[in-house]
Design a protein around this motif. Structure first.
Motif, PDB file in Angstrom:
ATOM      1  N   UNK A  36       0.821  -1.211   0.000  1.00 18.83           N
ATOM      2  CA  UNK A  36       0.000   0.000   0.000  1.00 18.83           C
ATOM      3  C   UNK A  36       0.854   1.259   0.000  1.00 18.83           C
ATOM      4  N   UNK A  37       0.223   2.355  -0.428  1.00 16.97           N
ATOM      5  CA  UNK A  37       0.893   3.644  -0.604  1.00 16.97           C
ATOM      6  C   UNK A  37       0.178   4.712   0.216  1.00 16.97           C
ATOM      7  N   UNK A  38       0.968   5.578   0.836  1.00 16.07           N
ATOM      8  CA  UNK A  38       0.420   6.650   1.667  1.00 16.07           C
ATOM      9  C   UNK A  38       1.098   7.957   1.290  1.00 16.07           C
ATOM     10  N   UNK A  39       0.305   8.999   1.032  1.00 16.17           N
ATOM     11  CA  UNK A  39       0.857  10.324   0.781  1.00 16.17           C
ATOM     12  C   UNK A  39       0.702  11.146   2.051  1.00 16.17           C
ATOM     13  N   UNK A  40       1.748  11.899   2.400  1.00 16.84           N
ATOM     14  CA  UNK A  40       1.763  12.688   3.629  1.00 16.84           C
ATOM     15  C   UNK A  40       1.957  14.153   3.263  1.00 16.84           C
ATOM     16  N   UNK A  41       1.043  15.005   3.716  1.00 10.60           N
ATOM     17  CA  UNK A  41       1.091  16.396   3.286  1.00 10.60           C
ATOM     18  C   UNK A  41       0.569  17.322   4.375  1.00 10.60           C
ATOM     19  N   UNK A  42       0.553  18.613   4.059  1.00 11.96           N
ATOM     20  CA  UNK A  42       0.125  19.636   5.003  1.00 11.96           C
ATOM     21  C   UNK A  42       0.909  20.904   4.765  1.00 11.96           C
ATOM     22  N   UNK A 199      -2.237  11.147   4.817  1.00 15.35           N
ATOM     23  CA  UNK A 199      -2.073  11.685   6.166  1.00 15.35           C
ATOM     24  C   UNK A 199      -1.845  13.183   6.012  1.00 15.35           C
ATOM     25  N   UNK A 200      -2.735  13.972   6.582  1.00 15.48           N
ATOM     26  CA  UNK A 200      -2.654  15.426   6.467  1.00 15.48           C
ATOM     27  C   UNK A 200      -2.400  16.012   7.839  1.00 15.48           C
ATOM     28  N   UNK A 201      -1.259  16.692   7.969  1.00 11.34           N
ATOM     29  CA  UNK A 201      -0.900  17.276   9.253  1.00 11.34           C
ATOM     30  C   UNK A 201      -1.308  18.737   9.307  1.00 11.34           C
ATOM     31  N   UNK A 226      -9.058   6.926   2.210  1.00 15.91           N
ATOM     32  CA  UNK A 226      -8.930   7.181   3.647  1.00 15.91           C
ATOM     33  C   UNK A 226      -8.039   8.396   3.882  1.00 15.91           C
ATOM     34  N   UNK A 227      -8.614   9.435   4.482  1.00 14.16           N
ATOM     35  CA  UNK A 227      -7.894  10.683   4.735  1.00 14.16           C
ATOM     36  C   UNK A 227      -7.810  10.875   6.247  1.00 14.16           C
ATOM     37  N   UNK A 294      -0.487   2.092  13.333  1.00 17.34           N
ATOM     38  CA  UNK A 294      -1.497   1.034  13.427  1.00 17.34           C
ATOM     39  C   UNK A 294      -2.771   1.393  12.666  1.00 17.34           C
ATOM     40  N   UNK A 295      -3.112   2.671  12.638  1.00 15.04           N
ATOM     41  CA  UNK A 295      -4.268   3.120  11.859  1.00 15.04           C
ATOM     42  C   UNK A 295      -4.029   2.848  10.371  1.00 15.04           C
ATOM     43  N   UNK A 296      -2.842   3.191   9.892  1.00 12.19           N
ATOM     44  CA  UNK A 296      -2.534   2.977   8.472  1.00 12.19           C
ATOM     45  C   UNK A 296      -2.587   1.488   8.113  1.00 12.19           C
ATOM     46  N   UNK A 297      -2.054   0.657   8.997  1.00 12.73           N
ATOM     47  CA  UNK A 297      -2.090  -0.780   8.747  1.00 12.73           C
ATOM     48  C   UNK A 297      -3.527  -1.303   8.741  1.00 12.73           C
ATOM     49  N   UNK A 298      -4.343  -0.790   9.652  1.00 18.31           N
ATOM     50  CA  UNK A 298      -5.750  -1.210   9.724  1.00 18.31           C
ATOM     51  C   UNK A 298      -6.472  -0.897   8.425  1.00 18.31           C
TER      52      UNK A 298
END
Length: 301
Positions: A36-42, A199-201, A226-227, A294-298
């Motif tokens: 899986x892939x996750x983009x992190x921004x803010x 994941x938005x900080x 999922x945001x 753990x949230x991302x893995x879920x």
């Protein structure tokens, strides 16, 4: 007075587009992914790079093969991950390494040969020559400076990033975390495919929350399922209430999850390094990063 186009720059742009087009053709034939892939921004300064680095290290310690992609023009992810300075100084950003891209991806225009580019142990030389293998085995790919432009921009750096990231076909136990520049305006619809989580900080300030809302709206429009909102640097309970008030005022509160991270002096003291945080299980940043991991893995299941 406008400067005339530089022939070398024009040739480089043309080459980037050719490679991107070739890679896009190859991605159409790929099998479904298992990783899986996750983009992190803010907004700038909210802690994107620190959080990307901590998540990458924690996931790697759990046994996942992690590729951390630095798409932020500041290019600080290597430092945050703990890559030594003498190694960081030798990193050549991906968008300046065209000959090697052609060699390893087989995306040399006009030919039909190629090698498979993926996150498997037999491509360690790709990582070694593209970027580095960092602490805990985290693999790092530094994209280099990407010119921010309006959504849908076809600047060659974005086209190349889009193509290369999609060309990496993930297997079970493999993860891509991408640290981006502020906002998601440059994060095109094509690149968003395959990214199921964002994941938005934000900090508890109006401007920071506004940027987070804009990024979340765009993430939804791009089909990111999922945001997750991370409210960082919270010094008192009233800060969380303030963020909620701003979200309601802006008319958007559609987040899959929310994580609150108390202000952590250690983060500022050691910025951008994270070793001290990882070594201190009492650190609020460490504790909350574990929760977020753990949230991302879920939601990857």
């Amino acid at each position: 007075m406008t400067k005339p186009p530089n022939p070398a720059d024009e040739e480089r742009r043309k080459k980037l587009f050719e490679i991107a087009d070739e890679l896009r053709e190859r991605t159409k034939k790929q099998t479904p992914e298992e990783g899986f892939r996750v983009v992190i921004t803010g907004k700038g300064g909210v802690g994107k790079t620190t959080m990307t680095a901590i998540l990458a290290r924690l996931l790697a310690r759990d046994g996942y093969r992690v590729l951390a992609v630095d798409e932020d023009p500041q290019m600080n992810l290597a430092h945050a991950l703990g890559v030594p300075k003498e190694v960081r100084d030798k990193i050549v950003p991906l968008n300046r390494n065209l000959d090697y891209i052609e060699e390893k991806t087989g995306a040399r225009p006009g030919t039909n040969w190629g090698l498979y580019f993926s996150l498997t142990p037999d491509v360690r030389d790709v990582v070694d020559r593209f970027g580095v293998v960092g602490p805990d085995g985290v693999m790092l790919l530094v994209m280099g400076s990407v010119v921010q432009a309006a959504a849908g921009c076809l600047c060659p750096e974005n086209a190349l990033l889009d193509a290369v990231i999609k060309y990496i076909n993930l297997r079970k136990g493999e993860i891509i975390l991408m640290d981006t520049q502020a906002g998601l305006e440059h994060f095109g619809r094509a690149l968003a495919r395959g990214f199921k989580q964002a994941v938005i900080l934000t900090e508890p300030t109006y401007n920071s929350v506004q940027v987070a809302v804009d990024a979340a709206k765009l993430a939804r429009q791009l089909g990111i399922e999922h945001v997750h909102l991370v409210i960082n640097k919270v010094k008192k309970e009233g800060h969380v209430e303030k963020v909620e008030r701003i979200l309601n005022e802006l008319g958007f509160n559609d987040f899959t999850t929310k994580t609150v991270i108390p202000y952590d002096e250690m983060v500022e003291e050691y910025d951008p390094e994270i070793e001290a945080i990882l070594a201190n299980p009492e650190s609020p940043t460490y504790i909350k990063a574990l929760e977020l991991k753990n949230i991302l893995l879920k939601y990857a299941e």
